[in-house]
Motif scaffolding. Structure first.
Motif, short mmCIF file in Angstrom:
data_model
loop_
_atom_site.label_atom_id
_atom_site.label_comp_id
_atom_site.label_asym_id
_atom_site.label_seq_id
_atom_site.Cartn_x
_atom_site.Cartn_y
_atom_site.Cartn_z
N THR A 79 0.84 -1.20 0.00
CA THR A 79 0.00 0.00 0.00
C THR A 79 0.88 1.25 0.00
OG1 THR A 79 -0.08 0.18 2.41
CG2 THR A 79 -1.74 -1.23 1.36
N GLN A 105 -1.64 -4.59 -3.36
CA GLN A 105 -2.85 -4.41 -2.54
C GLN A 105 -3.53 -3.07 -2.85
OE1 GLN A 105 -2.38 -5.24 1.68
NE2 GLN A 105 -4.16 -4.00 2.18
N HIS A 106 -2.73 -2.01 -3.02
CA HIS A 106 -3.28 -0.75 -3.56
C HIS A 106 -3.12 -0.83 -5.07
CE1 HIS A 106 -3.39 2.36 -0.03
NE2 HIS A 106 -4.29 1.42 0.08
N TYR A 107 -4.23 -0.79 -5.76
CA TYR A 107 -4.23 -1.22 -7.16
C TYR A 107 -4.48 -0.09 -8.14
CZ TYR A 107 -9.06 -1.27 -5.56
OH TYR A 107 -10.25 -0.91 -4.99
N ASP A 108 -4.56 1.16 -7.67
CA ASP A 108 -4.70 2.28 -8.58
C ASP A 108 -3.37 2.48 -9.30
OD1 ASP A 108 -4.52 4.98 -9.60
OD2 ASP A 108 -6.36 5.43 -8.51
N GLY A 143 -4.92 -6.49 -6.07
CA GLY A 143 -6.10 -5.65 -6.27
C GLY A 143 -7.10 -5.75 -5.15
N SER A 144 -8.34 -5.38 -5.46
CA SER A 144 -9.38 -5.29 -4.44
C SER A 144 -9.91 -6.68 -4.10
CB SER A 144 -10.52 -4.40 -4.93
OG SER A 144 -11.09 -4.95 -6.09
N SER A 201 -12.21 -8.89 -0.56
CA SER A 201 -12.44 -8.93 0.87
C SER A 201 -11.11 -9.14 1.59
CB SER A 201 -13.40 -10.07 1.22
OG SER A 201 -12.75 -11.33 1.00
N GLN A 243 -7.92 -10.93 -0.29
CA GLN A 243 -6.62 -10.28 -0.43
C GLN A 243 -5.53 -11.08 0.26
OE1 GLN A 243 -6.68 -6.20 0.95
NE2 GLN A 243 -6.93 -5.44 -1.13
N ARG A 271 -12.85 4.30 -1.12
CA ARG A 271 -13.88 3.73 -0.24
C ARG A 271 -14.92 4.78 0.13
NH1 ARG A 271 -13.09 -0.79 3.54
NH2 ARG A 271 -15.10 -1.09 4.53
#
Length: 362
Positions: A10, A40-43, A66-67, A69, A73, A241
């Motif tokens: 992240t 985990q942070h997928y932008d 990516g995204s 639950s 993840q 979110r």
């Protein structure tokens, strides 16, 4: 030559890892490292900007999780990291912070016989409703070495049964990166668009599920902030979110400016020059303390008590009615004066790498 895996998933992880990589590259390089990005942070665009801003090398591996639950993840990260370890075991797995990537890679490495070091070990909110608290407890329960940001974090580990010999009080790697890049902070586009001036606006961030997942809860926070900020602009880089919950048509105000998430250099320029910050983030409370910026935290507890006891942070709870008196203190220049916690001096990464060099040649 010994080899370590540096795990990041992240954006806050990258800030901490940047300190370590800078320290490694500035050392005699007595060990090799692999940078493992779990995704985990997928932008993609924001992740790329963080790598560029923090002068990080391209990851050696990117799992692109990516995204999903919490379970999805965690499982995805464990499966991918296990495949990597089966091909090539490092001598040490170093994890930072308290996200799913931290816990998942720590468990996987430990089960594969790889020792684990935890940067930012020992911090506690004592709130098991927070997913991050569970990640911290699990990671610390199996780690072999701990690098702590404060003496209270070290004390938490000793009280949990860990030996003093495995705990190293080194300071805060987040602050290393902040100090290193402070003279490179840059004005974001919103600065000129709104004709912002130093100490004439607030920065707002909100992302914690308890604060943003229920529409009425989020609306009540924003209403109180808007109603009591007088004529000050409120710059709100919105978390993905939060944007799922917020109905923009119901929160229309000329002083509230909702913008996309910002890169590291842009965001911290805004924070450094703001009148104050309103947040529910833990990491931002550390950065505001380091920059001596007033910070209102919308949480009932914090894993970073030093930001309240020593720094510029005030933990006001989650009752929206507590917002007005806190903002008034800032507006009337009655906010407390903060100090920098011990060893938040920009040299934490150097201390960690020096200790790792000794560990790896044992």
């Amino acid at each position: 030559m010994p080899k370590i895996d540096l795990i990041a998933g992240t954006r806050p992880n990258f800030v901490k890892i940047a300190s370590l990589i800078n320290a490694i590259e500035s050392s005699d390089k007595s060990f090799e490292y692999r940078l493992v990005h779990t995704g985990q942070h997928y932008d993609a665009s924001l992740s790329e900007s963080f790598f560029k801003d923090l002068e990080l090398p391209e990851p050696d591996f990117n799992f692109g999780i990516g995204s999903g639950s919490q379970a999805e993840q965690t499982a995805g990260i464990m499966l991918n990291y296990e495949k990597l370890l089966r091909k090539n075991l490092p001598d040490l797995c170093l994890v930072v912070g308290d996200v799913n990537s931290t816990m998942a890679c720590a468990i996987t490495a430990k089960k594969m016989g790889v020792k684990v070091a935890h940067v930012e070990g020992g911090i506690r909110s004592n709130d098991l409703k927070m997913p991050e608290e569970i990640n911290r407890i699990v990671t610390d329960s199996i780690a072999d070495y701990f690098f702590t940001t404060t003496t209270s974090a070290s004390r938490n580990l000793v009280n949990s049964g860990h030996s003093q010999e495995s705990i190293f009080f080194v300071g805060n790697t987040m602050i290393d990166t902040l100090k290193r890049f402070e003279n490179k902070f840059r004005r974001p586009g919103i600065w000129s668009e709104l004709s912002l001036r130093p100490q004439e606006y607030f920065v707002l961030t909100m992302h914690r599920p308890a604060n943003v997942d229920e529409k009425e809860t989020l609306k009540s926070f924003l209403t109180e902030i808007i109603n009591h900020s007088e004529d000050k602009k409120i710059i709100f880089p919105i978390h993905p979110r939060t944007s799922k919950t917020l109905d923009l048509d119901e929160i229309i105000n000329s002083n509230l400016h909702i913008i996309p998430p910002l890169g590291y250099l842009d965001f911290n320029y805004l924070v450094k020059n703001s009148l104050g910050v309103i947040t529910d983030s833990g990491g931002i409370t550390e950065e505001t303390t380091a920059m001596n910026v007033p910070c209102i935290t919308l949480r009932d507890n914090t894993e970073r008590p030093e930001t309240v006891e020593i720094g510029t942070n005030d933990l006001i709870g989650t009752n929206p009615k507590n917002i007005a008196p806190a903002i008034k203190k800032i507006l009337t220049n009655n906010w407390k004066k903060g100090q920098l916690p011990d060893k938040w001096d920009g040299k934490s990464g150097e201390r960690i790498i020096s200790i790792l060099q000794e560990i790896l040649v044992e």
